[in-house]
Design a protein around this motif. Structure first.
Motif, PDB file in Angstrom:
ATOM      1  N   VAL A  95      15.101   6.918  -6.013  1.00 41.85           N
ATOM      2  CA  VAL A  95      14.537   5.601  -6.290  1.00 41.85           C
ATOM      3  C   VAL A  95      13.145   5.758  -6.902  1.00 41.85           C
ATOM      4  CG1 VAL A  95      13.898   3.342  -5.359  1.00 41.85           C
ATOM      5  CG2 VAL A  95      15.798   4.626  -4.344  1.00 41.85           C
ATOM      6  N   TYR A  97       9.722   3.667  -7.869  1.00 39.08           N
ATOM      7  CA  TYR A  97       8.987   2.432  -7.614  1.00 39.08           C
ATOM      8  C   TYR A  97       7.942   2.265  -8.706  1.00 39.08           C
ATOM      9  CZ  TYR A  97      11.260   2.763  -3.087  1.00 39.08           C
ATOM     10  OH  TYR A  97      12.201   2.861  -2.085  1.00 39.08           O
ATOM     11  N   HIS A 106       9.259  -3.017  -8.895  1.00 40.78           N
ATOM     12  CA  HIS A 106      10.684  -2.737  -9.048  1.00 40.78           C
ATOM     13  C   HIS A 106      11.053  -1.469  -8.299  1.00 40.78           C
ATOM     14  CE1 HIS A 106      11.412  -5.519 -12.554  1.00 40.78           C
ATOM     15  NE2 HIS A 106      10.100  -5.395 -12.626  1.00 40.78           N
ATOM     16  N   ALA A 107      12.191  -1.489  -7.624  1.00 41.19           N
ATOM     17  CA  ALA A 107      12.828  -0.281  -7.111  1.00 41.19           C
ATOM     18  C   ALA A 107      13.968   0.032  -8.071  1.00 41.19           C
ATOM     19  CB  ALA A 107      13.350  -0.498  -5.702  1.00 41.19           C
ATOM     20  N   ASP A 109      16.817   2.622  -9.942  1.00 44.18           N
ATOM     21  CA  ASP A 109      17.675   3.783  -9.784  1.00 44.18           C
ATOM     22  C   ASP A 109      17.302   4.833 -10.830  1.00 44.18           C
ATOM     23  OD1 ASP A 109      20.231   5.416 -10.465  1.00 44.18           O
ATOM     24  OD2 ASP A 109      20.725   4.460  -8.552  1.00 44.18           O
ATOM     25  N   THR A 112      20.199   5.549 -13.527  1.00 47.21           N
ATOM     26  CA  THR A 112      20.653   4.524 -14.467  1.00 47.21           C
ATOM     27  C   THR A 112      19.534   3.695 -15.080  1.00 47.21           C
ATOM     28  OG1 THR A 112      20.904   2.829 -12.749  1.00 47.21           O
ATOM     29  CG2 THR A 112      22.781   4.306 -13.141  1.00 47.21           C
ATOM     30  N   ARG A 114      18.440   1.012 -13.653  1.00 43.06           N
ATOM     31  CA  ARG A 114      18.665  -0.372 -13.231  1.00 43.06           C
ATOM     32  C   ARG A 114      17.970  -0.648 -11.890  1.00 43.06           C
ATOM     33  NH1 ARG A 114      24.189   1.101 -14.575  1.00 43.06           N
ATOM     34  NH2 ARG A 114      24.675   0.397 -16.693  1.00 43.06           N
ATOM     35  N   ASP A 115      17.655  -1.940 -11.689  1.00 43.61           N
ATOM     36  CA  ASP A 115      17.001  -2.347 -10.444  1.00 43.61           C
ATOM     37  C   ASP A 115      17.921  -2.204  -9.243  1.00 43.61           C
ATOM     38  OD1 ASP A 115      14.524  -2.983 -11.417  1.00 43.61           O
ATOM     39  OD2 ASP A 115      14.898  -5.129 -11.575  1.00 43.61           O
ATOM     40  N   ARG A 116      17.377  -1.693  -8.155  1.00 39.80           N
ATOM     41  CA  ARG A 116      18.024  -1.829  -6.850  1.00 39.80           C
ATOM     42  C   ARG A 116      17.503  -3.090  -6.169  1.00 39.80           C
ATOM     43  NH1 ARG A 116      18.745   4.147  -4.054  1.00 39.80           N
ATOM     44  NH2 ARG A 116      19.702   5.179  -5.860  1.00 39.80           N
ATOM     45  N   TRP A 117      16.209  -3.363  -6.368  1.00 41.77           N
ATOM     46  CA  TRP A 117      15.626  -4.638  -5.955  1.00 41.77           C
ATOM     47  C   TRP A 117      14.302  -4.816  -6.680  1.00 41.77           C
ATOM     48  CZ3 TRP A 117      10.892  -3.642  -3.917  1.00 41.77           C
ATOM     49  CH2 TRP A 117      10.714  -2.518  -3.125  1.00 41.77           C
ATOM     50  N   ARG A 118      13.769  -6.027  -6.614  1.00 44.86           N
ATOM     51  CA  ARG A 118      12.444  -6.297  -7.151  1.00 44.86           C
ATOM     52  C   ARG A 118      11.718  -7.241  -6.212  1.00 44.86           C
ATOM     53  NH1 ARG A 118      13.212  -9.163 -12.810  1.00 44.86           N
ATOM     54  NH2 ARG A 118      14.822  -7.557 -13.009  1.00 44.86           N
ATOM     55  N   ARG A 156      14.612  -2.108   1.599  1.00 45.20           N
ATOM     56  CA  ARG A 156      15.447  -3.106   0.923  1.00 45.20           C
ATOM     57  C   ARG A 156      14.618  -4.127   0.165  1.00 45.20           C
ATOM     58  NH1 ARG A 156      19.650  -5.189   5.346  1.00 45.20           N
ATOM     59  NH2 ARG A 156      20.360  -6.399   3.523  1.00 45.20           N
TER      60      ARG A 156
END
Length: 413
Positions: A95, A97, A106-107, A109, A112, A114-118, A156
């Motif tokens: 991850v 950050y 943003h967290a 990946d 990829t 892509r965001d895991r979460w924001r 999370r």
């Protein structure tokens, strides 16, 4: 770029002011100096995450135990909400950050992009000062976000607590296995927080230095906290200022601590200083230019610092002697000046990575061979990081975060 033949190296070293005490300015002809002897592999300390905070660790070594990218292979380029001036970090589990001046963390990946979460701080923030979040061994992420607020988010992306400061929060330093966090702000507050689980922290001590500070705190192996404020380097322990070492002009960088305890920092008097744990001058080196580049120091004692002329200089942290340097002179259509404001990221082989004001991201091998040169088209003030697989992470004011991979597949820049 031009390299000096070995027979002429001694003359250039003398001209460059390589000795301890009071070095002189380096020449201005675009010369890069290879080291006298090959630099061997360097081992960095083992942490709970690949690059969990500013400078990677609490003393700001800026050094990773992995091998970084050997060519300009962009794995992905991620557009964020604003200029990516804040420095990214690499947490466990692949991850990344990263934040932008748009005020969103943003967290991402690593594989990829892509965001895991924001998580939104609610407002834009930032300037040309690069700050980074910190990832604790517990998985808690501390983010110096908008509105002078330090946010604590769980793995999370849920907010667990927040703490307001009088000024903008700077990059936290994590010590004591994540149970203690040292935080400063840009109006000179410095404090120690006791962090337990996801509960709001307890303030162990707080100091007001009463001077503007652009330096994130560094912590030595003995627990002494060092930071810059105004034109001085401060040493603090247990909430008490032990000493203050004055430079001749304001310092706009963070300090770093070498293995022998020497504290290295730069100031706007065109000088880099090496100061003993007792607050006494050990050496000074004249860059001949301003430095807004926070130095890092490797476990084997090389202090890397950039300057406004575009040199990334490596000094012996014990003596202040110039060991090697490289030069990034590439320009873009939008910026014709030169200069390095980012910090350096160093890999296990002494490859050095950094960004420049004209917008290039560089990687150089120890002997001076250029590994990569990526033109982002906009200023790069974001401090770089190396992920666990050797991916270089760095942002640009074009609004993009770059993941430069150690191997393919490579995508379009």
């Amino acid at each position: 770029m031009r390299w000096i033949p070995p027979a002429a190296l001694a003359l250039v070293l003398l001209a460059g002011g390589c000795g301890g005490g009071s070095g002189s300015a380096p020449p201005e002809d675009g010369v890069g100096i290879p080291p006298r002897t090959p630099l061997g592999p360097v081992r960095a300390n083992v942490l709970a995450a690949p690059w969990p905070g500013f400078g990677r660790d609490a003393r700001h070594s800026g050094t990773s135990p992995v091998l970084g990218p050997q060519r300009a292979c962009v794995r992905w380029r991620r557009k964020l909400e604003g200029p990516v001036v804040p420095g990214p970090v690499a947490g466990p589990g692949g991850v990344v950050y990263a934040a932008s001046n748009g005020g969103v963390l943003h967290a991402i990946d690593l594989r990829t992009g892509r965001d895991r979460w924001r998580f939104s701080g609610g407002d834009p923030y930032g300037s040309d000062l690069s700050t980074s979040p910190a990832v604790l061994p517990s998985g808690l992420v501390l983010w110096p976000g908008p509105d002078s607020t330090l946010y604590a988010l769980d793995a999370r992306g849920r907010r667990r607590w927040k703490r307001r400061y009088s000024g903008s929060a700077l990059s936290p330093a994590v010590v004591d296995g994540g149970r203690t966090v040292i935080v400063g702000d840009d109006v000179g507050t410095l404090e120690s927080l006791a962090v337990t689980g996801t509960r709001a922290p307890r303030v162990r001590w707080s100091v007001r230095l009463k001077e503007t500070s652009y330096g994130s705190p560094a912590v030595s192996a003995s627990g002494t906290v060092y930071t810059t404020a105004g034109s001085s380097l401060y040493a603090v322990r247990g909430g008490r200022v032990l000493w203050r070492f004055p430079a001749r002009q304001i310092s706009e960088v963070s300090p770093t601590v070498a293995g022998d305890g020497t504290v290295v920092f730069g100031a706007n008097d065109d000088t880099v200083y090496g100061v003993s744990p007792a607050g006494k001058l050990r050496w000074r080196y004249g860059l001949g230019a301003y430095t807004y580049s926070s130095p890092v120091v490797t476990p084997d004692g090389l202090a890397y610092v950039g300057d406004h002329k575009g040199f990334m200089n490596a000094l012996d942290a014990r003596t202040g002697r110039l060991v090697t340097r490289v030069l990034g002179l590439g320009r873009t259509a939008s910026r014709r000046d030169v200069g390095i404001w980012t910090s350096a990221a160093i890999d296990s082989r002494h490859d050095v990575y950094f960004g420049t004001r004209p917008g290039h991201v560089y990687g150089f091998a120890p002997g001076g061979r250029r590994l990569l040169d990526i033109d982002t088209g906009a200023t790069v003030d974001s401090y770089p990081a190396l992920a666990g697989d050797g991916t270089l992470l760095i942002g640009s004011e074009n609004g993009s975060l770059y993941a430069i991979a150690p191997r393919g597949p490579c995508r379009a820049r």
